[in-house]
Design a protein around this motif. Structure first.
Motif, PDB file in Angstrom:
ATOM      1  N   MET A  91      -4.740  -0.474  -4.654  1.00 32.07           N
ATOM      2  CA  MET A  91      -4.783  -1.799  -4.030  1.00 32.07           C
ATOM      3  C   MET A  91      -6.039  -2.540  -4.495  1.00 32.07           C
ATOM      4  O   MET A  91      -7.070  -1.919  -4.786  1.00 32.07           O
ATOM      5  CB  MET A  91      -4.799  -1.697  -2.506  1.00 32.07           C
ATOM      6  CG  MET A  91      -3.527  -1.150  -1.884  1.00 32.07           C
ATOM      7  SD  MET A  91      -2.124  -2.296  -1.988  1.00 32.07           S
ATOM      8  CE  MET A  91      -2.643  -3.611  -0.881  1.00 32.07           C
ATOM      9  N   GLY A 134      -0.991  -4.756  -4.922  1.00 32.57           N
ATOM     10  CA  GLY A 134      -0.763  -3.343  -5.153  1.00 32.57           C
ATOM     11  C   GLY A 134      -0.395  -3.169  -6.613  1.00 32.57           C
ATOM     12  O   GLY A 134       0.370  -3.974  -7.163  1.00 32.57           O
ATOM     13  N   ALA A 193       0.828  -1.210   0.000  1.00 32.28           N
ATOM     14  CA  ALA A 193       0.000   0.000   0.000  1.00 32.28           C
ATOM     15  C   ALA A 193       0.862   1.260   0.000  1.00 32.28           C
ATOM     16  O   ALA A 193       0.479   2.285  -0.577  1.00 32.28           O
ATOM     17  CB  ALA A 193      -0.936  -0.011   1.201  1.00 32.28           C
TER      18      ALA A 193
END
Length: 216
Positions: free
Chosen positions: A147, A160, A141
């Motif tokens: 995400m 991600g 993140a």
């Protein structure tokens, strides 16, 4: 005397007549008894159609073969970077081939006018991959602008993603058409950080992520 003889003949004739009738009645009873002993024929059951075959996962054969050659596959231990495949290529129809990842494994898909148009890989285990899943989520993140949760894979699984270099999509091309989209993927129960990429679009990369499946 004559009357007595006549009576005897009538009795004899009556006995001859009654015998076959009694035998016929006995045979009929025997047939009825045998028939009642035969179990009734069961009503025919409808034929069940066989279940449809399970579709082959896209890229599975290449992924298994490449994984078997990787450090993880040759270790003989519980997989830490098990092979993946796709339930669907999300509308693309690329030809799968082996993709080189030193120590790891990969599958790239070529389109007629675009080499390595999309694909996925297990590049091997790196030191950062050894951290717990929640630390992995925090790391991805922080590194990537977007995400995506991957509920179809063993929990916890997430990715991600963004443009190559962990960049966001530009305002003039928010769908990333023709750009190099890439995702870093954590799969529950596995240690390595997988790579998934698409040079088609952002939506195509997102669809690939949703179609990832873990192979046995």
């Amino acid at each position: 005397m004559q009357r007595a003889l006549s009576l005897i003949m009538l009795i004899a004739l009556g006995g001859c007549h009654d015998g076959p009738a009694r035998q016929q009645d006995g045979a009929t009873v025997a047939r009825m008894t045998a028939a009642s002993a035969v179990p009734p024929v069961a009503a025919s059951q409808p034929v069940q159609a066989p279940p449809p075959p399970v579709p082959e996962l896209v890229g599975a054969d290449v992924a298994r073969a490449q994984w078997a050659r990787s450090d993880d596959g040759k270790s003989g231990k519980t997989p830490r970077c098990a092979p993946l495949a796709l339930a669907s290529a999300a509308g693309a129809d690329g030809a799968p081939r082996a993709a080189d990842f030193s120590g790891g494994w990969g599958v790239a898909f070529d389109l007629p006018n675009l080499r390595s148009a999309y694909g996925f890989a297990g590049p091997g285990v790196l030191p950062d991959d050894e951290t717990p899943p929640e630390a992995q989520r925090t790391r991805l993140a922080r590194q990537w602008p977007y995400m995506q949760e991957l509920d179809q894979l063993p929990a916890p699984s997430f990715a991600g993603y963004g443009l190559s270099g962990a960049e966001p999509y530009p305002k003039d091309n928010p769908e990333g058409h023709g750009l190099q989209s890439i995702a870093y993927v954590h799969v529950g129960g596995q240690t390595c950080t997988y790579n998934v990429w698409s040079r088609i679009s952002r939506a195509h990369l997102q669809a690939l992520l949703g179609n990832l499946r873990l192979l046995d």
